[in-house]
Design a protein around this motif. Sequence first.
Motif, PDB file in Angstrom:
ATOM      1  N   THR A 180      -7.246 -10.478  -0.662  1.00  0.00           N
ATOM      2  CA  THR A 180      -5.921 -11.078  -0.537  1.00  0.00           C
ATOM      3  C   THR A 180      -5.329 -11.294  -1.923  1.00  0.00           C
ATOM      4  O   THR A 180      -6.035 -11.229  -2.936  1.00  0.00           O
ATOM      5  N   HIS A 181      -4.023 -11.562  -1.964  1.00  0.00           N
ATOM      6  CA  HIS A 181      -3.373 -11.853  -3.237  1.00  0.00           C
ATOM      7  C   HIS A 181      -3.982 -13.103  -3.873  1.00  0.00           C
ATOM      8  O   HIS A 181      -4.110 -13.174  -5.100  1.00  0.00           O
ATOM      9  N   GLU A 182      -4.361 -14.056  -3.054  1.00  0.00           N
ATOM     10  CA  GLU A 182      -4.983 -15.296  -3.552  1.00  0.00           C
ATOM     11  C   GLU A 182      -6.329 -14.988  -4.211  1.00  0.00           C
ATOM     12  O   GLU A 182      -6.649 -15.529  -5.283  1.00  0.00           O
ATOM     13  N   ALA A 185      -5.777 -13.209  -7.530  1.00  0.00           N
ATOM     14  CA  ALA A 185      -5.323 -14.174  -8.531  1.00  0.00           C
ATOM     15  C   ALA A 185      -6.487 -15.009  -9.061  1.00  0.00           C
ATOM     16  O   ALA A 185      -6.580 -15.270 -10.269  1.00  0.00           O
ATOM     17  N   ARG A 192      -1.084 -16.826  -7.627  1.00  0.00           N
ATOM     18  CA  ARG A 192      -0.858 -15.890  -6.519  1.00  0.00           C
ATOM     19  C   ARG A 192       0.536 -15.287  -6.589  1.00  0.00           C
ATOM     20  O   ARG A 192       0.732 -14.097  -6.319  1.00  0.00           O
ATOM     21  N   VAL A 195       0.674 -12.403  -8.999  1.00  0.00           N
ATOM     22  CA  VAL A 195       0.012 -11.224  -8.437  1.00  0.00           C
ATOM     23  C   VAL A 195       0.908 -10.558  -7.408  1.00  0.00           C
ATOM     24  O   VAL A 195       1.085  -9.328  -7.413  1.00  0.00           O
ATOM     25  N   THR A 196       1.483 -11.345  -6.519  1.00  0.00           N
ATOM     26  CA  THR A 196       2.350 -10.805  -5.477  1.00  0.00           C
ATOM     27  C   THR A 196       3.554 -10.080  -6.074  1.00  0.00           C
ATOM     28  O   THR A 196       3.914  -8.976  -5.639  1.00  0.00           O
ATOM     29  N   LEU A 199       2.354  -6.776  -7.628  1.00  0.00           N
ATOM     30  CA  LEU A 199       1.986  -5.802  -6.600  1.00  0.00           C
ATOM     31  C   LEU A 199       3.228  -5.198  -5.952  1.00  0.00           C
ATOM     32  O   LEU A 199       3.258  -4.000  -5.634  1.00  0.00           O
ATOM     33  N   LYS A 200       4.237  -6.022  -5.759  1.00  0.00           N
ATOM     34  CA  LYS A 200       5.489  -5.502  -5.203  1.00  0.00           C
ATOM     35  C   LYS A 200       6.125  -4.504  -6.162  1.00  0.00           C
ATOM     36  O   LYS A 200       6.713  -3.501  -5.734  1.00  0.00           O
ATOM     37  N   LEU A 210       0.769  -2.130   0.469  1.00  0.00           N
ATOM     38  CA  LEU A 210       0.214  -3.441   0.808  1.00  0.00           C
ATOM     39  C   LEU A 210       0.031  -3.563   2.312  1.00  0.00           C
ATOM     40  O   LEU A 210       0.857  -3.081   3.090  1.00  0.00           O
ATOM     41  N   VAL A 215      -5.050  -4.040  -0.310  1.00  0.00           N
ATOM     42  CA  VAL A 215      -4.208  -3.198  -1.155  1.00  0.00           C
ATOM     43  C   VAL A 215      -4.769  -1.787  -1.113  1.00  0.00           C
ATOM     44  O   VAL A 215      -5.971  -1.588  -1.307  1.00  0.00           O
TER      45      VAL A 215
END
Length: 228
Positions: A180-182, A185, A192, A195-196, A199-200, A210, A215
């Motif tokens: 996960t993004h969490e 991070a 987080r 990171v989000t 990633l976007k 995603l 990922v």
Amino acid sequence: MFANECIDFTDLFVKHFCFWEHLSEEEKRILCENMTMMKFKKGENIHNANENCLGVILIKKGHLRTYMMSEDGRDITLFRLFEDDVCVLSASCIIDTITFDIFIDAEEDSELLLIKSDIFEKLAEKNIYIKNFQHEITSTRFSDVMWTMQQILFMSFDRRLAIFLMDEIAKNGKDEIKLTHEQIARYMGSAREVVTRMLKYFVGEGIVELSRGGVKIIDKNKLRELAQ
């Protein structure tokens, strides 16, 4: 663990403890009698600053996260340990130069072989091969720590994230990373939201896709270029 039970782990000792062949029969007996198999559930804390010295660990199965924690509860992942890895920083009480507290959590169900720190210290004092092994593994782990610090202090976040993703697919042998993004991070010592957002950006550049809890890398060449 009794000495005769040690036979089941001889192959592991030979593979991961380069000093094994330089031990006397008595030293092997002492080591075996003071080695314990421990099991931890995912999310369970293995070692923290309030506990006594854990000892030298060999990860037989599983995945551990080693980190430091600030007074206000923030943490930085120093390095991660996987199957067949050895760690002596968990026995920091026998290494005088280590003055910071190490925390270790099980990131998944794990099985460890633990050598009691006082026994390992006594054997190392008498056997130069064990002492050299201790210094070699310690140097490796400190190199991991310095690499983490170098990334945090001197690298742009897009490069750091690219390196992280490249490392993950190299470890797993798959283009899809089940984190996960969490979690990402936490491993990277970031937030987080950061990171989000990155990633976007990678999605917009056609580098990743995603999904819920994962990922997928769709352009390794672009990712590799960012990581360099």
